[in-house]
Design a protein around this motif. Structure first.
Motif, PDB file in Angstrom:
ATOM      1  N   UNK A   1       4.202   7.586  -0.426  1.00  0.00           N
ATOM      2  CA  UNK A   1       3.004   7.853   0.379  1.00  0.00           C
ATOM      3  C   UNK A   1       2.078   6.651   0.313  1.00  0.00           C
ATOM      4  N   UNK A   2       1.129   6.622   1.258  1.00  0.00           N
ATOM      5  CA  UNK A   2       0.146   5.535   1.248  1.00  0.00           C
ATOM      6  C   UNK A   2      -0.788   5.685   0.048  1.00  0.00           C
ATOM      7  N   UNK A   3      -1.049   4.567  -0.598  1.00  0.00           N
ATOM      8  CA  UNK A   3      -2.045   4.530  -1.668  1.00  0.00           C
ATOM      9  C   UNK A   3      -3.405   4.489  -0.960  1.00  0.00           C
ATOM     10  N   UNK A   4      -4.361   5.249  -1.473  1.00  0.00           N
ATOM     11  CA  UNK A   4      -5.679   5.304  -0.824  1.00  0.00           C
ATOM     12  C   UNK A   4      -6.313   3.919  -0.749  1.00  0.00           C
ATOM     13  N   UNK A   5      -6.977   3.679   0.376  1.00  0.00           N
ATOM     14  CA  UNK A   5      -7.633   2.388   0.627  1.00  0.00           C
ATOM     15  C   UNK A   5      -8.615   2.030  -0.480  1.00  0.00           C
ATOM     16  N   UNK A   6      -9.385   3.026  -0.942  1.00  0.00           N
ATOM     17  CA  UNK A   6     -10.392   2.789  -1.981  1.00  0.00           C
ATOM     18  C   UNK A   6      -9.730   2.241  -3.242  1.00  0.00           C
ATOM     19  N   UNK A   7      -8.571   2.802  -3.591  1.00  0.00           N
ATOM     20  CA  UNK A   7      -7.852   2.337  -4.796  1.00  0.00           C
ATOM     21  C   UNK A   7      -7.390   0.895  -4.602  1.00  0.00           C
TER      22      UNK A   7
ATOM     23  N   UNK B   1       1.301   1.941  -7.367  1.00  0.00           N
ATOM     24  CA  UNK B   1       1.396   3.384  -7.588  1.00  0.00           C
ATOM     25  C   UNK B   1       0.137   4.078  -7.085  1.00  0.00           C
ATOM     26  N   UNK B   2       0.313   5.244  -6.475  1.00  0.00           N
ATOM     27  CA  UNK B   2      -0.826   6.070  -6.109  1.00  0.00           C
ATOM     28  C   UNK B   2      -1.369   6.696  -7.390  1.00  0.00           C
ATOM     29  N   UNK B   3      -2.567   7.229  -7.327  1.00  0.00           N
ATOM     30  CA  UNK B   3      -3.148   7.902  -8.496  1.00  0.00           C
ATOM     31  C   UNK B   3      -2.233   9.059  -8.904  1.00  0.00           C
ATOM     32  N   UNK B   4      -1.692   9.756  -7.916  1.00  0.00           N
ATOM     33  CA  UNK B   4      -0.776  10.876  -8.164  1.00  0.00           C
ATOM     34  C   UNK B   4       0.421  10.415  -9.015  1.00  0.00           C
ATOM     35  N   UNK B   5       1.049   9.327  -8.627  1.00  0.00           N
ATOM     36  CA  UNK B   5       2.210   8.803  -9.360  1.00  0.00           C
ATOM     37  C   UNK B   5       1.796   8.287 -10.732  1.00  0.00           C
ATOM     38  N   UNK B   6       0.632   7.645 -10.792  1.00  0.00           N
ATOM     39  CA  UNK B   6       0.127   7.106 -12.061  1.00  0.00           C
ATOM     40  C   UNK B   6      -0.099   8.258 -13.065  1.00  0.00           C
ATOM     41  N   UNK B   7      -0.655   9.351 -12.578  1.00  0.00           N
ATOM     42  CA  UNK B   7      -0.899  10.512 -13.440  1.00  0.00           C
ATOM     43  C   UNK B   7       0.407  11.155 -13.897  1.00  0.00           C
ATOM     44  N   UNK B   8       1.443  11.092 -13.079  1.00  0.00           N
ATOM     45  CA  UNK B   8       2.750  11.656 -13.456  1.00  0.00           C
ATOM     46  C   UNK B   8       3.363  10.877 -14.622  1.00  0.00           C
ATOM     47  N   UNK B   9       3.023   9.602 -14.741  1.00  0.00           N
ATOM     48  CA  UNK B   9       3.569   8.752 -15.809  1.00  0.00           C
ATOM     49  C   UNK B   9       3.010   9.097 -17.177  1.00  0.00           C
ATOM     50  N   UNK B  10       1.807   9.636 -17.196  1.00  0.00           N
ATOM     51  CA  UNK B  10       1.134   9.878 -18.483  1.00  0.00           C
ATOM     52  C   UNK B  10       1.556  11.154 -19.155  1.00  0.00           C
TER      53      UNK B  10
ATOM     54  N   UNK C   1       0.794  -1.228   0.000  1.00  0.00           N
ATOM     55  CA  UNK C   1       0.000   0.000   0.000  1.00  0.00           C
ATOM     56  C   UNK C   1       0.822   1.271   0.000  1.00  0.00           C
ATOM     57  N   UNK C   2       2.147   1.130  -0.085  1.00  0.00           N
ATOM     58  CA  UNK C   2       3.025   2.300  -0.143  1.00  0.00           C
ATOM     59  C   UNK C   2       3.411   2.513  -1.603  1.00  0.00           C
ATOM     60  N   UNK C   3       3.158   3.709  -2.113  1.00  0.00           N
ATOM     61  CA  UNK C   3       3.467   4.031  -3.511  1.00  0.00           C
ATOM     62  C   UNK C   3       4.972   3.931  -3.726  1.00  0.00           C
ATOM     63  N   UNK C   4       5.378   3.216  -4.770  1.00  0.00           N
ATOM     64  CA  UNK C   4       6.806   3.023  -5.018  1.00  0.00           C
ATOM     65  C   UNK C   4       7.472   4.264  -5.606  1.00  0.00           C
TER      66      UNK C   4
END
Length: 127
Positions: A103-109, A118-127, A96-99
């Motif tokens: 930071x913690x990845x949200x529980x809902x995700x 990856x957290x949504x934040x990190x995932x969005x940075x990739x695009x 649950x820790x974004x690589x």
């Protein structure tokens, strides 16, 4: 600042995620078995007694079906491997820790995509 060094989910949360992931592995393995059995059945469709035109069409369709099943099986095996890796992260208490952000990845995700790294934040940075 000290909180950020030990960012992780509580053992109780990890135990809940573990049950969720184990259930998903069982279902995914069942789906993989179905895909593989469908593939095996494709090998023995028996078009010997049909007209030559239909037989040629059937064989082309069978080849496409085999390829599609093969792709499905490969994707399913990767999904199972990703879920098993998530179980390892639970054991290591790094689940649950974004690589990328740490930071913690949200529980809902994690409930929707339990193998996410990856957290949504990190995932969005990739695009």
């Amino acid at each position: 600042m000290a909180d950020e060094i030990n960012v992780r989910y509580a053992d109780k949360d990890l135990a809940e995620f573990k049950v969720l992931i184990q259930d998903k592995i069982v279902k995914a393995q069942h789906d993989l078995d179905l895909i593989k059995s469908a593939y095996m059945n494709d090998l023995n469709n028996g078009t010997d007694d049909t007209s030559p035109t239909f037989k040629a069409f059937e064989e082309g369709s069978e080849t496409m079906s085999k390829e599609a099943n093969s792709q499905l099986a490969i994707r399913q095996e990767k999904f199972i491997r990703d879920l098993k890796n998530a179980l390892i992260r639970i054991e290591n208490k790094t689940y649950g820790v974004c690589r990328v952000t740490g930071k913690l990845i949200k529980k809902e995700r994690l409930q929707l995509v339990p193998h996410a790294t990856l957290s949504i934040e990190a995932k969005n940075m990739q695009q």
